[in-house]
Design an enzyme around this catalytic site. Sequence first.
Site, PDB file in Angstrom:
ATOM      1  N   ARG A  31      26.725  21.390  61.847  1.00  0.00           N
ATOM      2  CA  ARG A  31      27.306  21.683  63.157  1.00  0.00           C
ATOM      3  C   ARG A  31      28.431  20.706  63.458  1.00  0.00           C
ATOM      4  O   ARG A  31      28.523  19.612  62.871  1.00  0.00           O
ATOM      5  CB  ARG A  31      26.238  21.651  64.242  1.00  0.00           C
ATOM      6  CG  ARG A  31      25.673  20.311  64.574  1.00  0.00           C
ATOM      7  CD  ARG A  31      24.701  20.398  65.781  1.00  0.00           C
ATOM      8  NE  ARG A  31      23.580  21.268  65.514  1.00  0.00           N
ATOM      9  CZ  ARG A  31      23.343  22.407  66.185  1.00  0.00           C
ATOM     10  NH1 ARG A  31      24.138  22.786  67.186  1.00  0.00           N
ATOM     11  NH2 ARG A  31      22.308  23.152  65.874  1.00  0.00           N
ATOM     12  N   GLY A  64      31.068  20.780  55.633  1.00  0.00           N
ATOM     13  CA  GLY A  64      30.989  19.666  56.574  1.00  0.00           C
ATOM     14  C   GLY A  64      31.312  20.084  57.999  1.00  0.00           C
ATOM     15  O   GLY A  64      31.879  21.155  58.256  1.00  0.00           O
ATOM     16  N   HIS A  65      30.961  19.211  58.924  1.00  0.00           N
ATOM     17  CA  HIS A  65      31.116  19.482  60.353  1.00  0.00           C
ATOM     18  C   HIS A  65      32.582  19.707  60.734  1.00  0.00           C
ATOM     19  O   HIS A  65      33.478  19.087  60.200  1.00  0.00           O
ATOM     20  CB  HIS A  65      30.539  18.336  61.181  1.00  0.00           C
ATOM     21  CG  HIS A  65      31.132  16.994  60.872  1.00  0.00           C
ATOM     22  ND1 HIS A  65      32.023  16.370  61.703  1.00  0.00           N
ATOM     23  CD2 HIS A  65      30.952  16.167  59.817  1.00  0.00           C
ATOM     24  CE1 HIS A  65      32.357  15.204  61.183  1.00  0.00           C
ATOM     25  NE2 HIS A  65      31.725  15.050  60.042  1.00  0.00           N
ATOM     26  N   ASN A  66      32.761  20.638  61.668  1.00  0.00           N
ATOM     27  CA  ASN A  66      34.068  20.944  62.247  1.00  0.00           C
ATOM     28  C   ASN A  66      35.043  21.645  61.301  1.00  0.00           C
ATOM     29  O   ASN A  66      36.227  21.757  61.615  1.00  0.00           O
ATOM     30  CB  ASN A  66      34.743  19.676  62.805  1.00  0.00           C
ATOM     31  CG  ASN A  66      34.013  19.136  64.016  1.00  0.00           C
ATOM     32  OD1 ASN A  66      32.978  18.487  63.887  1.00  0.00           O
ATOM     33  ND2 ASN A  66      34.516  19.423  65.209  1.00  0.00           N
ATOM     34  N   SER A  94      35.955  18.745  58.844  1.00  0.00           N
ATOM     35  CA  SER A  94      37.262  19.050  59.433  1.00  0.00           C
ATOM     36  C   SER A  94      38.241  19.674  58.444  1.00  0.00           C
ATOM     37  O   SER A  94      39.453  19.588  58.634  1.00  0.00           O
ATOM     38  CB  SER A  94      37.897  17.795  60.041  1.00  0.00           C
ATOM     39  OG  SER A  94      37.061  17.288  61.055  1.00  0.00           O
TER      40      SER A  94
END
Lengths: 366, 366, 366
Positions: free
Chosen positions: B214, B235-237, B255
Amino acid sequence: MYRLGDIARMLEGELYGAADAEVKGLAALHEAGPAELSFVAEEKYVDDAKVSKAMALVVSKDFPEISKPLIRVLHPRLAWAKLLAAFAPPKEVPVGVHETAVIGEDVVLGHNVSIQAYAFIKARSRIGNNAVIYPGVYIGADVRIGDNTVIHANAVIQDRVQVGKNCIIHPGVVLGTDGFGFVTTANGHQKVEHIGTVIIEDDVEIGANTTIDRATTGVTLVARGTKIDNLVQVGHNSKIGPQCLITGLCGIAGSSVLEGRNTMGGQSGLAGHLTLGEGTVVAARGLVAKDTPPHSFVSGFPARPHKENMRIIAAEQRLPTLLKEFAQLKKELAQMQEREQDMRMRLLEMERRQERTARERKEDDM
Amino acid sequence: MYRLGDIARMLEGELYGAADAEVKGLAALHEAGPAELSFVAEEKYVDDAKVSKAMALVVSKDFPEISKPLIRVLHPRLAWAKLLAAFAPPKEVPVGVHETAVIGEDVVLGHNVSIQAYAFIKARSRIGNNAVIYPGVYIGADVRIGDNTVIHANAVIQDRVQVGKNCIIHPGVVLGTDGFGFVTTANGHQKVEHIGTVIIEDDVEIGANTTIDRATTGVTLVARGTKIDNLVQVGHNSKIGPQCLITGLCGIAGSSVLEGRNTMGGQSGLAGHLTLGEGTVVAARGLVAKDTPPHSFVSGFPARPHKENMRIIAAEQRLPTLLKEFAQLKKELAQMQEREQDMRMRLLEMERRQERTARERKEDDM
Amino acid sequence: MYRLGDIARMLEGELYGAADAEVKGLAALHEAGPAELSFVAEEKYVDDAKVSKAMALVVSKDFPEISKPLIRVLHPRLAWAKLLAAFAPPKEVPVGVHETAVIGEDVVLGHNVSIQAYAFIKARSRIGNNAVIYPGVYIGADVRIGDNTVIHANAVIQDRVQVGKNCIIHPGVVLGTDGFGFVTTANGHQKVEHIGTVIIEDDVEIGANTTIDRATTGVTLVARGTKIDNLVQVGHNSKIGPQCLITGLCGIAGSSVLEGRNTMGGQSGLAGHLTLGEGTVVAARGLVAKDTPPHSFVSGFPARPHKENMRIIAAEQRLPTLLKEFAQLKKELAQMQEREQDMRMRLLEMERRQERTARERKEDDM
């Protein structure tokens, strides 16, 4: 509901702006709307800060003034982490043992535990105070789970594994499978039983679907404060930590030693029986094939000191050109050698002539 | 039971052969038996087609004639996919909520859902019409699962995650764990709470044991039509898609942005905060370390334009020889320099003699 | 409780030491305490053996004598494996079907099976004699599980998959998901149904969270005696084995063939539609991009014969220096060319002068 003034107080920061402005949420600098607070970790993002739609920003003490409310703090990243915790939605953890949980004989449950639906705990295991066991978790026999530790859905903790206090074990993690060890004979690969265990010390976090094998004899150790990302493989008898950061898809072969405060970038790996010296960093995808000294920074395949690897990569880039130029040079040299041969012949010829002339002149003189 | 004629009609193809021949099953060209239908995607396999034991073949309109019944279609691969769907054994999905499923408060179930044994759905989640939730699935609070979406056994969907319509989430997938983010202090790595979520848009497929973190704040997005293979870490974002193909064991750091229609080969990776331009393809094992322009094709470690990488790899092959030849060249050059020195001396000597001679001759003449 | 004499007898070894000494446990050479037995696989560890605190050692027949009790055996590794099995704590497997297990219609259970809590078995599957199905395991329809096979917690075996006898399937393994196959059209990636299956032959072990995809048509095969580590991805229609060793985080793309007795090191990979010749070994992280002949040993990215790869890696190391030296060489060559030019001019000049002199002398003589 928070107001800017509350937040400044919570962060022990200085507020430059209206204290009663209401903060609806937190967001990244480029995603924040006019009711959201954001933060800037470094001064180099000052231009992004200026165009951000955020209502206000958490910044460092010496961040330039911009036309936007600021909360100045000593350590913006830590302050932001504090805010994220404050704004985190509640986790809704039911206290008690769900009626569908299967609890084995002589299991000892701490105070205030949450043992959720379809959790399974085998004989003689001990679950610490305030521990949370999510649905579908399997816990084998003689396991120890420390206080305040959270085991997320469908994780599997096998017999005799010990997990410390304040740990977070994410969904699908498997702790304590047999190491990958066989004795190869004419009749095939004979299994080596793994009778050791896995010990996870306090304050460790282990990412989703990561797998950590038990030791052949003795212990596979993940020491205090180490954080492991998703889909990491840790081989039997490894010793990791304290305070390491192991990123996703890393492979740590059997009997590896990470002395502590190590970082391994994504998809990096360690061949077996190696030691990463304390503080050594392995860049993403690095494959370490020999021991590294403390506080080194290695990258590449095989991993080398990072600066050296960067020089090699830069050099590789020039390799095709080099080969062409080299071929050209060889050709030129060959041509020079031919011309040299020619010159040498002419030189010899001249020397002879000169000698002859000299001789003749001498004869003339005589 | 299908006959060749039925199949030709189903595929809107032209049948060259007996319409009433009975097709027992489908098989690959080299595995098919005399009661099985096979297909040939490309003309280059014509020789394999000739020796195949298949009873008949699905081929393109302009495939050469061979001594075997053919069904000629516009797009053999699509036709084959259609046949595979027709021949697929039934999935036996029980409609309704199994008595052992645990359904939280205010959960909303669509029409015709299948909530199977030991599935767990937390408060306020909404399950779309015709959705299928297999045994052992964990669904957190406030989750949205779209119509016709299938969540396979033991997958874990954490709080607030949204999954669109017509998605397939394979077994062991974990959606919505915390991103791997910490603030490192003198006291260790402080956890950064991840209060964002994961959104999976429509028509997405996610392979077994893949993990998607998340966002810290905001959203980790897998956009429409993207297909992710097994054991992938996102990975997150990150923002992925639409219409990407992400092959097994890929690592996509936090990201990352995949602008759409991207392909990542097996075990490839993206270092963090990078953008893969629209349509960019990363070859297997490629490790992208900087943004790529749209529609590029990159490979290698670090990833470079594929042609350049191929040239570098070819050049590397010649590197050991190059080093030997280079050493030889250096030696030759040194020898030449010696010989040159010698020649230079001799030349000088001759010049002196010549001058002397000239002088003497002049004196003689005087 | 074992005494040294019992152990020597069990291993058919010769005991040099007191037969009645009591062995409390087994441990690695450097970890063993004075009540523990250890072993030494190779003579080169003799110095470690001397300083080990172990009470006694299992060694080979020709291991040097040291001041410690020894049990001499033919094959120390095999003997150690035997001891580990003897010292392994009991597994506590409950026989019978747990009341919470869900067993579908027409499921056939062998004698003496252990079907544990919250296991789920769908219609018409057959579970062999003495098979053990741990909690949370999902078994689809028409599955076959062979005698003595163990399926650990939360593993997922999908419809029609066959697992042989004496297999160990570790937690979180997923067998039989759809292969990663799509037909890309203007409307996106159309799913290709995978109507084939997975067959795991006898004596296979599959590590935690490993995923093996079903074939499009036909079979994805893991042949007899193959051992697969954790977090490995095996693509659809691959044929692996017999007797392979596949280490953690390996990626085996679709339609790969491993002819047998292959070893793949950690994080290594196979691009699709390739054959690893019998006995071929791929070193850790190797990425095989073309067929390999039998009994080869390849490494690197792309994988090449290991010796060649080692030479290339050594050469790469020297690449930055080479580039500098090359630039220097080019400069020197250019300077030589200039000097050569100069010499050539002087030579020419001298030749002219010599000719002139000769002419003049001739004229003088005339």
